[in-house]
Write an enzyme that holds these catalytic residues in place. Structure first.
Site, PDB file in Angstrom:
ATOM      1  N   GLU A 269     -76.760  -3.409  71.184  1.00  0.00           N
ATOM      2  CA  GLU A 269     -77.085  -4.823  71.018  1.00  0.00           C
ATOM      3  C   GLU A 269     -78.253  -5.196  71.921  1.00  0.00           C
ATOM      4  O   GLU A 269     -78.292  -4.764  73.078  1.00  0.00           O
ATOM      5  CB  GLU A 269     -75.859  -5.690  71.338  1.00  0.00           C
ATOM      6  CG  GLU A 269     -74.716  -5.494  70.362  1.00  0.00           C
ATOM      7  CD  GLU A 269     -73.558  -6.461  70.593  1.00  0.00           C
ATOM      8  OE1 GLU A 269     -73.705  -7.386  71.447  1.00  0.00           O
ATOM      9  OE2 GLU A 269     -72.522  -6.319  69.933  1.00  0.00           O
ATOM     10  N   HIS A 288     -73.358 -11.115  67.087  1.00  0.00           N
ATOM     11  CA  HIS A 288     -72.370 -11.308  68.154  1.00  0.00           C
ATOM     12  C   HIS A 288     -72.122 -12.797  68.417  1.00  0.00           C
ATOM     13  O   HIS A 288     -72.323 -13.318  69.518  1.00  0.00           O
ATOM     14  CB  HIS A 288     -72.816 -10.625  69.449  1.00  0.00           C
ATOM     15  CG  HIS A 288     -71.656 -10.282  70.356  1.00  0.00           C
ATOM     16  ND1 HIS A 288     -71.654  -9.216  71.217  1.00  0.00           N
ATOM     17  CD2 HIS A 288     -70.445 -10.878  70.523  1.00  0.00           C
ATOM     18  CE1 HIS A 288     -70.519  -9.167  71.880  1.00  0.00           C
ATOM     19  NE2 HIS A 288     -69.759 -10.183  71.479  1.00  0.00           N
TER      20      HIS A 288
END
Length: 538
Positions: A269, A288
Site C-alpha cells: 500500500e 483502504h
C-alpha cells in the site's frame, strides 16, 4: 520514578506522527501534555523527532521501527489510532518497556459497514453500473444481480468487527456462519453457527475476512482455499493485506473459480499504479477505506489521545497490545493491590544480596477471584528493577524475568470473608537459598504493609525507608534516632516488631524524609547494637 513524580517535574511530550483529527491534540493539550504535530516525516526525520518524546501517536503511514524506539530514551508509549499495529515494532517496544496501545472499538462499526457495502456492491454490480452510466451506456440487462436475503454469509474471525458484520448479516436475514480458531463450544452470537474453515469456505455465498495479520493468517486465503469455494461465491477482505494471496485470487477470478471479490487492503500500500489487480472486471477495489468515515476518524483520534494522556499522567494503560489489559472498572479495584505488589517487590529486590531466582505471589481471600496477571507483573517489575539499568514495567517484566531465569509461581486461596480479609503475600528465594517475604492488604483504598519477613507491622509504605535488624533490647532505637537526627534526617514514622522467641530478634522500618548517603548508612552499620541497616527506596 513513578509517573506521578515524573509529571510533577516536567511536562510529557507527545509526537503526532500521522494525520489525525485535531480533536485528539486538543484532548492532550487540555490534559497538560505538550503536543508536537509532524505528520509525513521520513524515517530519519522521525528518528530525530522522537529523541525527547514520551509518546508517539500514529495511524498507518508512520513506521515506529526498532531504530525509532532505540533513538527515544524517554519513550513510554506508542498509540495506534486504529486496530492493526503492523507498522510498530512490537518486539523492540516490548523489550524497551514501551507500551503499545490501539483503539479496537473506535473504527469497528465503520469497517464492518464497508464490508457490508462491498457485499451489496458485488451482489448488485453497482460499481460496474456507475462506470457504464458514466460512459454513456445503459447496460441494464447485463447487470442482473442477486439478493443477499437467504444467502450464506461466512465470517472469518469473530472479533469486534467480525461480530458486527455477523449481526448485520442476521439483520438482513442471511444465514450466518463463522470460523474463529479461538472460539470453542457454543457460538457467542445467537443465530450464528460456528464451523471449521473448510466448511465456511464450502458453504459461503459471501466470505468476509476479519482476522488480524499474524504468522498464522498471512496467506490464509490461497489457491487451496479458493478452490474450496463455490463458483458463484464472493470474497471480501477489509482486514489486512497479505491475508489473501493476491496472485492466487487473480488467477481464481480469471478462471471462474469464484465469481467476484472486493479488496480494501493490499500486500503493498498504496497499490502500485501498474498492479495487475487494477482493471479486473469482477474485482472491486477501494483504497483502504475501512476506517475512513468522519465519525471513525474523530473517534480514533480522541480515544487514543485520551488513552495516551491517562497512561503518561496516571499510569492507566487501556487497550494495551503488549501488556496485560484489564477493564477500567476491574483496574480501579486492582490498582491499590498493584501498587502494593510493585512496592513489595521493590522492597524484596533491595534486601536480597544475590539474584532472586524464584518469586511466589499468593492472592488470598476475595483477591483470589480477581485477575492476577497485573498483580504478578507489578511484583516482577518491583523485584527486578533494583538490579537492572533499564525501566521495568508491565510491558517487559515477563520477558526480563525469563531472560534472568526468574521463576514466578502464583498461588490462590479463597476465604469466606469480605474484601477486608484479602491479603497479598510476595516471597522470594535467592540463588543462595535466602528467603524474604512481604504481606499486605488494602484498607480504605490504601495498600498497607502488614508483615515483613514474618515481623508484623502496619503502615502504608512509600518514599525513603530504613530497615534495621537488632536484638530486642532497650536503647537500640534511641541510638539510631540520634544518628539520624545528627544527620538532619526527619523520622516520619517508626514501625518496630519483635519476635518473642529464643532469638529475641527485632526489626524496625523507619520512614525517612530523604534517602541516606552512603557515609550516613555506614555510620549506622557501625553501631554494635545493629545486626543490619539497609536503605529501601520506593
Amino acid at each position: 520514578m513513578t509517573t506521578a513524580a515524573l509529571s510533577a517535574t516536567r511536562t510529557p511530550v507527545v509526537l503526532v506522527a500521522d494525520k489525525l483529527d485535531p480533536a485528539g491534540a486538543a484532548i492532550l493539550e487540555a490534559a497538560g501534555v505538550e503536543v508536537r504535530v509532524h505528520p509525513g516525516l521520513s524515517a530519519d526525520e522521525l528518528i530525530a523527532a522522537a529523541a525527547d518524546v514520551d509518546g508517539i501517536l500514529v495511524r498507518s503511514a508512520a513506521k515506529v521501527t526498532a531504530d525509532v524506539i532505540e533513538a527515544a530514551p524517554r519513550l513510554r508509549a506508542v498509540g495506534r489510532a486504529g486496530i492493526g499495529v503492523d507498522n510498530i515494532d512490537l518486539t523492540a517496544a516490548s523489550r524497551r518497556g514501551v507500551l503499545v496501545m490501539n483503539t479496537p472499538l473506535a473504527n469497528a462499526t465503520t469497517t464492518a459497514e464497508l464490508a457490508i457495502a462491498h457485499m451489496f456492491s458485488l451482489a448488485r454490480h453497482t460499481a460496474e453500473a456507475q462506470a457504464s452510466m458514466s460512459a454513456g451506456r445503459w447496460d441494464k440487462s447485463a447487470l442482473v444481480g442477486r439478493e443477499v436475503t437467504g444467502k450464506t454469509l461466512a465470517v472469518i474471525g469473530l472479533g469486534k468487527i467480525g461480530r458486527i458484520v455477523a449481526e448485520r448479516g442476521l439483520g438482513l436475514r442471511m444465514n450466518v456462519i463463522a470460523y474463529d480458531p479461538f472460539l470453542t463450544g457454543d457460538s457467542p452470537l445467537t443465530g450464528v453457527e460456528l464451523v471449521d474453515l473448510d466448511t465456511a469456505l464450502a458453504r459461503a455465498d459471501v466470505l468476509s475476512l476479519h482476522v488480524p495479520k499474524s504468522n498464522d493468517t498471512v496467506g490464509l486465503i490461497d489457491s487451496d482455499a479458493l478452490n474450496k469455494m463455490r463458483p458463484d461465491a464472493c470474497l471480501i477482505n477489509c482486514a489486512r493485506g497479505g491475508i489473501v494471496v493476491e496472485a492466487d485470487l487473480l488467477a481464481a477470478l480469471k478462471a471462474g473459480t469464484i465469481a467476484a471479490a472486493a479488496l480494501d487492503v493490499f500486500e503493498t500500500e498504496p497499490l502500485p499504479a501498474d498492479s495487475p489487480l487494477r482493471g479486473v472486471p469482477n474485482l472491486l477495489l477501494t483504497p483502504h477505506l475501512g476506517a475512513s468515515s468522519s465519525e471513525a476518524q474523530q473517534r480514533v483520534s480522541t480515544e487514543i489521545a485520551q488513552q495516551m494522556a491517562d497512561y503518561l499522567l496516571r499510569d492507566e494503560g487501556r487497550c494495551a497490545v503488549n501488556a496485560p489489559s484489564v477493564a477500567p472498572e476491574e483496574l480501579a479495584l486492582l490498582r491499590p493491590w498493584m501498587t502494593f505488589a510493585r512496592h513489595g517487590g521493590l522492597m524484596l529486590g533491595q534486601v536480597s544480596d544475590d539474584p532472586v531466582v524464584r518469586l511466589e505471589v499468593a492472592c488470598r481471600g476475595e483477591l483470589s477471584e480477581r485477575p492476577s496477571a497485573p498483580i504478578c507483573t507489578e511484583a516482577v517489575a518491583g523485584v527486578l528493577s533494583p538490579c537492572l539499568d533499564v525501566p521495568v514495567n508491565a510491558v517487559n517484566a515477563a520477558a526480563l524475568a525469563e531472560e534472568r531465569g526468574l521463576a514466578v509461581l502464583e498461588q490462590r486461596a479463597g476465604t469466606t470473608g469480605s474484601a477486608s480479609a484479602s491479603t497479598l503475600e510476595l516471597r522470594v528465594v535467592t540463588k543462595s537459598g535466602a528467603q524474604h517475604s512481604v504481606t499486605g492488604t488494602v484498607h480504605e483504598g490504601q495498600p498497607r504493609l502488614t508483615a515483613f519477613d514474618g515481623f508484623r507491622v502496619d503502615f502504608v509504605p512509600s518514599g525513603s525507608l530504613l530497615l534495621t535488624r537488632h536484638r530486642d533490647q532497650p536503647g537500640v532505637l534511641a541510638k539510631v534516632a540520634i544518628l539520624l537526627g545528627d544527620a538532619g534526617v526527619n523520622i516520619g514514622g517508626l514501625h518496630m516488631s519483635a519476635r518473642r522467641d529464643d532469638t529475641d530478634s527485632a526489626l524496625a522500618l523507619w520512614e525517612l524524609s530523604r534517602p541516606l548517603e552512603s557515609d550516613e548508612l555506614d555510620g549506622l552499620a557501625g553501631l554494635s547494637v545493629l545486626v543490619e541497616a539497609r536503605c529501601i527506596q520506593l
